[in-house]
Scaffold this active site. Structure first.
Site, PDB file in Angstrom:
ATOM      1  CB  CYS A 187       0.746 -18.750  17.607  1.00 23.23           C
ATOM      2  SG  CYS A 187       1.639 -18.434  16.084  1.00 23.23           S
ATOM      3  CB  CYS A 202       1.069  -2.811   4.754  1.00 23.90           C
ATOM      4  SG  CYS A 202       2.729  -2.225   4.442  1.00 23.90           S
ATOM      5  CE1 TYR A 247       8.415   2.551  -2.261  1.00 19.35           C
ATOM      6  CE2 TYR A 247       6.829   3.918  -3.423  1.00 19.35           C
ATOM      7  CZ  TYR A 247       7.907   3.800  -2.582  1.00 19.35           C
ATOM      8  OH  TYR A 247       8.491   4.921  -2.050  1.00 19.35           O
ATOM      9  CD  GLU A 297      10.211  -3.776  -6.150  1.00 24.10           C
ATOM     10  OE1 GLU A 297       9.086  -3.501  -5.711  1.00 24.10           O
ATOM     11  OE2 GLU A 297      11.166  -4.071  -5.420  1.00 24.10           O
TER      12      GLU A 297
END
Ligand SMILES: C[S@@+](CC[C@H](N)C(=O)[O-])C[C@H]1O[C@@H](n2cnc3c(N)ncnc32)[C@H](O)[C@@H]1O
Length: 449
Positions: free
Chosen positions: A91, A406, A310, A331
């Protein structure tokens, strides 16, 4: 990029299209295997440590080359068998599935540490134990698929690794729930039976482009959004239909509702609703764990003014609102802000306000309106913060900055800039939101000296 060092490179590096036989030594930031060929560093997509692979060079640069594994000649000793395979191919959404899960966790922890130390030049912080995922498969609440053709039949799946022009058909992706897989397969069956053609990006013709499947993990709701070229075709079995003109590869455009327009989810006890264009963490269960670390780092007493920069649909700010004096979210996506306001109301939260603005230009007006915050929470996209936005964050003069990242390689330079300006990086905790992939999430706590 983590670089291998050692032998002197040959006069010319590997060239595009060349086939190499290489052994993978380690993993680079971003997850590719690192190997050497005649002293040149080669980053191999699909290669894991210990693997001997035949790799096709996709890019030859002066100091290194990029390649993709086309044949696994001898698996590394630690490899576990691939659990998610489509048409005989591993995958593409789970490039680390061959690594034992404990090894994935160790690698992610090491990469956070290394990014902060080597890229950020930081030291003296506590690296806390990574929060392991509750589910290592079937955890994603959103997946995006592409239409194409395999053996002259319509296919709906992922782009093959490193290939924009080749689709691998998917029947059961183990990153998605069974219900999410069934929803995708139903749309493919509809497309085949109605003979609606896939969009061919090379020829710039055809109709069906993408399908996004989102899932409310706690509500059981499945939301499907079909992306097509402008065309007439029988009503598809989806909730939303987006039409894209021209040949950009994008998936955002005018969208009409054929079913439920909003996705409902429950997170940290909050009843949430979101529009399709708003960001939502793709692992619902681990988002709760992530936010719990952010809340612990914020260390609120109930009186503080908190900025949630954010903020998306307001999730972090709303989970902190009960422990804060007031929360201000900012945001760039107006629909997400409308969702955040509605979510506050839906949950009877009266001390949270949300503003639609770019962080670059919106922080100063926010400061004027709200006053200086005690805590700033920042959760930017993978690119992290520009130096200018870091300066705007510094102008907030908050006692604490909780940075949800992230991407540790963009957290690191931002962290360096914050520490140069007088903050100290106290603690960092990775949270594994994305098992079987190299994606790394972590929370960092900065305190003013
Ligand atoms: C990683 S998401 C985090 C969202 C939210 N904190 C959460 O946990 O769901 C990053 C968010 O930043 C928003 N964003 C991107 N660029 C921005 C900018 N320049 N100014 C303000 N928000 C931005 C995106 O729309 C997205 O909602």
């Amino acid at each position: 990029m983590r670089e291998a060092s050692g032998t002197k490179p040959a006069a010319r590096g590997p060239r595009r299209g060349e086939l190499l036989e290489v052994e993978i030594e380690s993993l680079a930031f971003g997850g590719r295997g690192v190997a050497r060929s005649d002293g040149f560093v080669v980053f191999v997509a699909g290669g894991l440590p210990g693997d001997l692979v035949r790799a096709e060079v996709t890019k030859g640069k002066k100091r290194f080359a990029e390649a993709r594994a086309v044949e696994l000649l001898r698996p590394g000793a630690d490899r576990v068998p691939d659990a998610c395979v489509h048409g005989g191919e591993p995958c593409p959404g789970a490039p680390w599935q061959g690594l034992p899960y404990e090894r994935q966790l160790a690698e992610k922890t090491a990469q956070v540490d290394e990014a902060l130390r080597r890229i950020g030049g930081l030291d003296g912080f506590e690296l806390q134990q990574i929060v392991a995922a509750e589910e290592t498969w079937r955890y994603r609440n959103k997946l995006e698929y592409s239409f194409g053709e395999v053996d002259d039949e319509l296919a709906l799946g992922f782009h093959a690794r490193g290939r924009w022009d080749l689709i691998v058909d998917v029947d059961d992706c183990k990153l998605a729930s069974e219900a999410g897989n069934a929803a995708r397969n139903e749309v493919r069956e509809w497309a085949r039976s109605e003979a609606v053609p896939p969009y061919d990006a090379r020829a710039r013709r055809g109709v069906l482009r993408n399908l996004a499947v989102r899932e409310g993990r706690r509500t059981g709701q499945i939301q499907t959004r079909l992306v097509t070229s402008p065309a007439r075709f029988p009503r598809p079995p989806v909730d939303l239909h987006t039409v894209i003109e021209g040949d950009s590869g994008g998936t955002d455009g005018p969208t009409g509702a054929l079913g439920e327009e909003r996705l409902r989810e429950v997170l940290s006890g909050l009843q949430l609703e979101m529009s399709h264009g708003a960001f939502f963490q793709t692992n619902t269960e681990m988002a709760e764990r992530l936010y719990a670390v952010a809340a612990e780092y914020a260390g609120l007493s109930g009186r503080e003014r908190v900025f949630d920069l954010y903020c998306g649909i307001g999730t972090i700010g709303l989970t902190l609102a009960g422990r804060s004096g007031e929360v201000w979210g900012l945001e760039i996506v107006p629909e997400a802000i409308a969702d955040a306001e509605a979510n506050a109301k839906r949950n009877g939260i009266g001390n949270a306000r949300f503003l639609a603005a770019n962080a670059r230009t919106g922080v100063r007006p926010l400061l004027e309106q709200a006053g200086k915050p005690d805590v700033v929470v920042i959760d930017p996209p993978r690119a992290g913060l520009s130096q200018k936005i870091v300066r705007r964050v510094l102008e907030c003069e908050a006692k604490k900055i909780v940075y949800v990242s992230c991407n540790p390689t963009t957290l690191a330079p931002n962290a360096a800039q914050l520490t140069e300006a007088g903050y100290r990086l106290r603690r960092v905790r990775p949270v594994d939101m994305f098992p079987q992939t190299p994606h790394i999430e972590c929370v960092a706590l900065f305190e003013r000296e």
